[in-house]
Motif scaffolding. Structure first.
Motif, PDB file in Angstrom:
ATOM      1  N   ARG A 185       9.220   0.431 -11.727  1.00 15.22           N
ATOM      2  CA  ARG A 185       9.824   0.457 -10.384  1.00 15.22           C
ATOM      3  C   ARG A 185       8.938  -0.290  -9.393  1.00 15.22           C
ATOM      4  O   ARG A 185       9.425  -1.089  -8.570  1.00 15.22           O
ATOM      5  CB  ARG A 185      10.013   1.907  -9.939  1.00 15.22           C
ATOM      6  N   PHE A 186       7.636  -0.068  -9.482  1.00 16.04           N
ATOM      7  CA  PHE A 186       6.709  -0.756  -8.587  1.00 16.04           C
ATOM      8  C   PHE A 186       6.704  -2.260  -8.866  1.00 16.04           C
ATOM      9  O   PHE A 186       6.723  -3.081  -7.938  1.00 16.04           O
ATOM     10  CB  PHE A 186       5.302  -0.179  -8.765  1.00 16.04           C
ATOM     11  N   TYR A 187       6.705  -2.623 -10.136  1.00 17.31           N
ATOM     12  CA  TYR A 187       6.731  -4.038 -10.530  1.00 17.31           C
ATOM     13  C   TYR A 187       7.973  -4.726  -9.963  1.00 17.31           C
ATOM     14  O   TYR A 187       7.905  -5.844  -9.435  1.00 17.31           O
ATOM     15  CB  TYR A 187       6.700  -4.123 -12.050  1.00 17.31           C
ATOM     16  N   ALA A 188       9.111  -4.068 -10.038  1.00 15.73           N
ATOM     17  CA  ALA A 188      10.347  -4.635  -9.492  1.00 15.73           C
ATOM     18  C   ALA A 188      10.236  -4.847  -7.991  1.00 15.73           C
ATOM     19  O   ALA A 188      10.701  -5.861  -7.450  1.00 15.73           O
ATOM     20  CB  ALA A 188      11.533  -3.720  -9.823  1.00 15.73           C
ATOM     21  N   ALA A 189       9.583  -3.906  -7.309  1.00 14.14           N
ATOM     22  CA  ALA A 189       9.448  -4.008  -5.853  1.00 14.14           C
ATOM     23  C   ALA A 189       8.469  -5.101  -5.438  1.00 14.14           C
ATOM     24  O   ALA A 189       8.479  -5.538  -4.278  1.00 14.14           O
ATOM     25  CB  ALA A 189       8.994  -2.664  -5.290  1.00 14.14           C
ATOM     26  N   MET A 190       7.626  -5.562  -6.367  1.00 18.17           N
ATOM     27  CA  MET A 190       6.664  -6.624  -6.059  1.00 18.17           C
ATOM     28  C   MET A 190       7.277  -8.024  -6.136  1.00 18.17           C
ATOM     29  O   MET A 190       6.620  -9.011  -5.795  1.00 18.17           O
ATOM     30  CB  MET A 190       5.473  -6.537  -7.028  1.00 18.17           C
ATOM     31  N   ALA A 191       8.519  -8.116  -6.563  1.00 21.81           N
ATOM     32  CA  ALA A 191       9.155  -9.421  -6.777  1.00 21.81           C
ATOM     33  C   ALA A 191       9.068 -10.366  -5.579  1.00 21.81           C
ATOM     34  O   ALA A 191       8.859 -11.583  -5.756  1.00 21.81           O
ATOM     35  CB  ALA A 191      10.611  -9.223  -7.202  1.00 21.81           C
ATOM     36  N   PRO A 192       9.219  -9.906  -4.326  1.00 22.23           N
ATOM     37  CA  PRO A 192       9.173 -10.854  -3.201  1.00 22.23           C
ATOM     38  C   PRO A 192       7.821 -11.543  -3.012  1.00 22.23           C
ATOM     39  O   PRO A 192       7.755 -12.572  -2.346  1.00 22.23           O
ATOM     40  CB  PRO A 192       9.490  -9.968  -1.985  1.00 22.23           C
ATOM     41  N   TYR A 193       6.760 -10.993  -3.612  1.00 18.21           N
ATOM     42  CA  TYR A 193       5.416 -11.489  -3.315  1.00 18.21           C
ATOM     43  C   TYR A 193       4.812 -12.353  -4.423  1.00 18.21           C
ATOM     44  O   TYR A 193       3.710 -12.869  -4.267  1.00 18.21           O
ATOM     45  CB  TYR A 193       4.478 -10.285  -3.071  1.00 18.21           C
ATOM     46  N   VAL A 194       5.548 -12.536  -5.531  1.00 19.68           N
ATOM     47  CA  VAL A 194       4.944 -13.176  -6.699  1.00 19.68           C
ATOM     48  C   VAL A 194       5.752 -14.404  -7.123  1.00 19.68           C
ATOM     49  O   VAL A 194       6.733 -14.768  -6.474  1.00 19.68           O
ATOM     50  CB  VAL A 194       4.835 -12.162  -7.859  1.00 19.68           C
ATOM     51  N   SER A 195       5.327 -15.046  -8.192  1.00 15.11           N
ATOM     52  CA  SER A 195       5.959 -16.273  -8.662  1.00 15.11           C
ATOM     53  C   SER A 195       7.411 -16.031  -9.059  1.00 15.11           C
ATOM     54  O   SER A 195       7.804 -14.918  -9.425  1.00 15.11           O
ATOM     55  CB  SER A 195       5.182 -16.834  -9.859  1.00 15.11           C
ATOM     56  N   LYS A 196       8.200 -17.097  -9.010  1.00 16.59           N
ATOM     57  CA  LYS A 196       9.639 -16.989  -9.289  1.00 16.59           C
ATOM     58  C   LYS A 196      10.087 -18.180 -10.126  1.00 16.59           C
ATOM     59  O   LYS A 196       9.537 -19.276 -10.037  1.00 16.59           O
ATOM     60  CB  LYS A 196      10.434 -16.969  -7.979  1.00 16.59           C
ATOM     61  N   TRP A 238       0.842  -1.207   0.000  1.00 17.00           N
ATOM     62  CA  TRP A 238       0.000   0.000   0.000  1.00 17.00           C
ATOM     63  C   TRP A 238       0.876   1.255   0.000  1.00 17.00           C
ATOM     64  O   TRP A 238       0.591   2.222  -0.726  1.00 17.00           O
ATOM     65  CB  TRP A 238      -0.920   0.045   1.217  1.00 17.00           C
ATOM     66  N   GLU A 239       1.927   1.251   0.810  1.00 10.31           N
ATOM     67  CA  GLU A 239       2.810   2.414   0.878  1.00 10.31           C
ATOM     68  C   GLU A 239       3.470   2.675  -0.470  1.00 10.31           C
ATOM     69  O   GLU A 239       3.591   3.831  -0.904  1.00 10.31           O
ATOM     70  CB  GLU A 239       3.869   2.196   1.955  1.00 10.31           C
ATOM     71  N   MET A 240       3.879   1.591  -1.142  1.00 11.55           N
ATOM     72  CA  MET A 240       4.501   1.755  -2.457  1.00 11.55           C
ATOM     73  C   MET A 240       3.492   2.263  -3.477  1.00 11.55           C
ATOM     74  O   MET A 240       3.823   3.117  -4.323  1.00 11.55           O
ATOM     75  CB  MET A 240       5.102   0.425  -2.922  1.00 11.55           C
ATOM     76  N   MET A 241       2.261   1.763  -3.418  1.00 15.33           N
ATOM     77  CA  MET A 241       1.234   2.224  -4.354  1.00 15.33           C
ATOM     78  C   MET A 241       0.957   3.717  -4.174  1.00 15.33           C
ATOM     79  O   MET A 241       0.845   4.468  -5.163  1.00 15.33           O
ATOM     80  CB  MET A 241      -0.065   1.437  -4.154  1.00 15.33           C
ATOM     81  N   ILE A 242       0.834   4.135  -2.940  1.00 19.15           N
ATOM     82  CA  ILE A 242       0.567   5.550  -2.662  1.00 19.15           C
ATOM     83  C   ILE A 242       1.743   6.406  -3.117  1.00 19.15           C
ATOM     84  O   ILE A 242       1.559   7.506  -3.680  1.00 19.15           O
ATOM     85  CB  ILE A 242       0.260   5.740  -1.166  1.00 19.15           C
ATOM     86  N   ASP A 243       2.940   5.906  -2.943  1.00 17.62           N
ATOM     87  CA  ASP A 243       4.135   6.629  -3.387  1.00 17.62           C
ATOM     88  C   ASP A 243       4.131   6.802  -4.906  1.00 17.62           C
ATOM     89  O   ASP A 243       4.432   7.883  -5.429  1.00 17.62           O
ATOM     90  CB  ASP A 243       5.385   5.877  -2.936  1.00 17.62           C
ATOM     91  N   VAL A 244       3.762   5.735  -5.627  1.00 23.14           N
ATOM     92  CA  VAL A 244       3.690   5.818  -7.089  1.00 23.14           C
ATOM     93  C   VAL A 244       2.610   6.810  -7.513  1.00 23.14           C
ATOM     94  O   VAL A 244       2.820   7.641  -8.397  1.00 23.14           O
ATOM     95  CB  VAL A 244       3.421   4.428  -7.706  1.00 23.14           C
ATOM     96  N   ARG A 245       1.445   6.711  -6.864  1.00 21.22           N
ATOM     97  CA  ARG A 245       0.338   7.605  -7.244  1.00 21.22           C
ATOM     98  C   ARG A 245       0.696   9.068  -7.012  1.00 21.22           C
ATOM     99  O   ARG A 245       0.297   9.954  -7.790  1.00 21.22           O
ATOM    100  CB  ARG A 245      -0.921   7.245  -6.458  1.00 21.22           C
ATOM    101  N   ARG A 246       1.448   9.352  -5.966  1.00 22.11           N
ATOM    102  CA  ARG A 246       1.885  10.732  -5.731  1.00 22.11           C
ATOM    103  C   ARG A 246       2.815  11.221  -6.846  1.00 22.11           C
ATOM    104  O   ARG A 246       2.858  12.405  -7.161  1.00 22.11           O
ATOM    105  CB  ARG A 246       2.628  10.822  -4.393  1.00 22.11           C
ATOM    106  N   SER A 247       3.545  10.279  -7.436  1.00 23.84           N
ATOM    107  CA  SER A 247       4.577  10.642  -8.401  1.00 23.84           C
ATOM    108  C   SER A 247       4.048  10.824  -9.815  1.00 23.84           C
ATOM    109  O   SER A 247       4.549  11.658 -10.566  1.00 23.84           O
ATOM    110  CB  SER A 247       5.677   9.578  -8.410  1.00 23.84           C
TER     111      SER A 247
END
Length: 540
Positions: free
Chosen positions: A464-475, A396-405
């Motif tokens: 940038r957001f997609y890269a930060a999502m790496a820990p939560y998705v398939s590998k 959520w924090e990352m999403m809000i950060d992206v939306r601000r940008s």
């Protein structure tokens, strides 16, 4: 002292070479156009007069623009086709394939034009567009619960025709009415019936295609290997899809839909955490996705002037009372009530999911142009494990950060798995993303400014957001959905299909099915005529 001409000469030489290159390319394109025009206009049923548009034609631009949905690719820098062929007869399709192949022209196949990366209407080499939008016939056979639908028809047209014949039949595919049938089904085709009946591609019975030699095939003559490949493997790598025979599925005479939203301050995090456990395992007649949107608000929050809204959007095969009985037992935290429920026919629910106001007449589904083009970039991911509350809060924090940008809209949609999707083996068709997934993520950012700097920034923020999502998705691989086309995951140049490069994106789209797809390609198109930046190469 250095000779001033020594600095000018290399620049002059560069400009001269560039001029020669452009001149040669222009001459080459002119020759290619003349050759293909002669080819297309030759024979007992020439197609030139009524099916081909050249850049000099006053209608060329309107035909080109009519099915371009992503404004990122509607600019002077985007390479244009030397011709658009919009056939009306099957032998016209054959002629276009044969003439393009014999004259060394690449062909890009377009039905609805919703390809996220515009690969159905752009290329960096000399090419023509084969526009299938005139192939839009739909033949519904309720008695046998099947239909034949041509590649250029839209989902909306199909839904309207089914609803016009029966209130108890449907087809499990996507929610956007203007999407073309040809590409949607060949890439898989998600929809809110997938937990009950699987994907659109799981419900294909037969097909008519034109191969790289211009031959017409159905399922019997093409063989099961090619029929396997074009269901989820992307038809444009193998042949021109002309029409599909599909299986119609049974639905209840009345279905129920709902859309309830919660902000972070209203407990959205706890609800989304619980949703991950509930949505893939609940009654398979209930499909409930979550749309996550950062919002700017004006009252104080822990995130300053922003919060996040989680919207739970549901579709249920049955009436409201049955739905409430299910949610009260499995997901009481949602606090769903009768006032939240809307009962309707299945065909009317397709309007609800496409964000039409309640009460909109169903004939709006026949409007092929009801889509506002915009600048956008989308990506996708598959989630294998429930994300913890701590992880959700970081997201959520990352999403809000992206939306601000960014200067535009940004959201995610989480689409639940389970039900039928867990039962179908990964090798059943080319689409491989089956058992083991909790949900599919679609990321989307869109904007309206026609400014290259804005585009560059917004796309960069999404990456940038997609890269930060790496820990939560398939590998290994990080899986991706073909219908949500994404060139970021790997690509070849427009006129090359290196197997090594193709493995990079191929494994993400198709997992272990990629190897079989390359073998099918080698059997049906060994010369690699049907190619694009993410096509399947023939294995040597």
């Amino acid at each position: 002292m250095s000779d001033p001409n020594s600095a000018i000469f290399p620049r002059f030489l560069t400009l001269f070479i560039t001029f020669l290159s452009l001149s040669c390319r222009a001459n080459s394109q002119s020759s290619a156009v003349n050759n293909i025009l002669h080819c297309l206009n030759y024979g007992s049923d020439p197609i030139l007069s009524r099916s081909i548009y050249l850049p000099s034609d006053p209608h060329f631009q309107s035909v080109l623009r009519a099915r371009i949905k992503n404004l990122r690719f509607l600019n002077p820098e985007t390479p244009k086709p030397v011709a658009i062929v919009a056939p009306t007869l099957l032998n016209h399709v054959q002629g276009a394939v044969i003439c393009a192949r014999d004259n060394g022209l690449q062909i890009r196949i377009r039905s609805g034009g919703h390809d996220y990366e515009g690969l159905s209407y752009r290329s960096n080499v000399t090419f023509i567009i084969l526009d299938m939008s005139n192939f839009r016939s739909i033949d519904i056979d309720i008695k046998n619960e099947t239909a034949w639908v041509e590649a250029g028809a839209t989902l909306g047209e199909l839904y309207y025709n089914i609803g016009n014949k029966s209130n108890m039949h449907a087809f499990p595919s996507g929610i956007c009415p203007t999407v073309g049938i040809g590409g949607h089904l060949s890439g898989g085709g998600y929809g809110n019936l997938m937990r009950k009946y699987g994907l659109a591609a799981d419900n294909i019975l037969d097909v008519i295609v034109v191969d790289a030699l211009g031959n017409i095939h159905d399922r019997a003559s093409m063989g099961e290997d090619l029929f396997w490949a074009i269901r989820g493997g992307g038809g444009a790598s193998f042949a021109v899809i002309v029409s599909w025979k599909i299986n119609l599925v049974r639905v209840t005479e009345t279905v129920t839909v709902f859309n309830v939203s919660f902000t972070l301050e209203q407990g959205a995090t706890d609800l989304v955490y619980k949703w991950q456990k509930i949505a893939p395992n609940i009654n398979e007649g209930l499909y409930m996705k979550v749309r996550l949107t950062p919002l700017i608000i004006h009252n104080g929050t822990r995130h300053g002037n922003m919060t996040l809204m989680a919207s739970f959007v549901g579709f249920f095969l049955g009436r409201c009372d049955e739905l409430l009985s299910t949610t009260d037992k499995s997901f009481p935290e949602l606090r769903l009530t009768k006032d939240d429920c809307k009962e309707m026919r299945w065909v009317e629910s397709t309007l609800f999911y496409a964000n039409f106001p309640l009460g909109t007449p169903v004939d709006v589904l026949l409007n092929r142009t009801r889509w506002t083009p915009m600048f956008f970039k989308n990506k996708s991911d598959y989630v294998k494990k429930v994300i913890t509350k701590h992880g959700l809060n970081k997201i959520w924090e990352m999403m809000i950060d992206v939306r601000r940008s960014i200067g535009g809209k940004f959201y995610m949609e989480w689409n639940p798995y389970g039900g039928k999707m867990n039962e179908i083996p990964e090798s059943n068709i080319a689409f491989p993303h089956r058992k083991g997934n909790v949900f599919l993520i679609q990321y989307a950012v869109s904007w309206h400014e026609d400014d290259s700097n804005v585009s560059f920034h917004n796309i960069g923020e999404l990456r940038r957001f997609y890269a930060a999502m790496a820990p939560y998705v398939s590998k290994n691989p990080r899986e991706t959905f073909l219908n949500y086309r994404d060139l970021d995951i790997g690509q070849n140049p427009s006129n090359e299909t290196s197997l090594r490069a193709a493995k990079v994106y191929g494994r993400k789209y198709f997992k272990d099915n990629f190897t079989r797809l390359t073998k099918v390609k080698a059997m049906v198109d060994p010369s690699d005529f049907f190619k694009y930046e993410q096509s399947i190469p023939p294995i040597n």
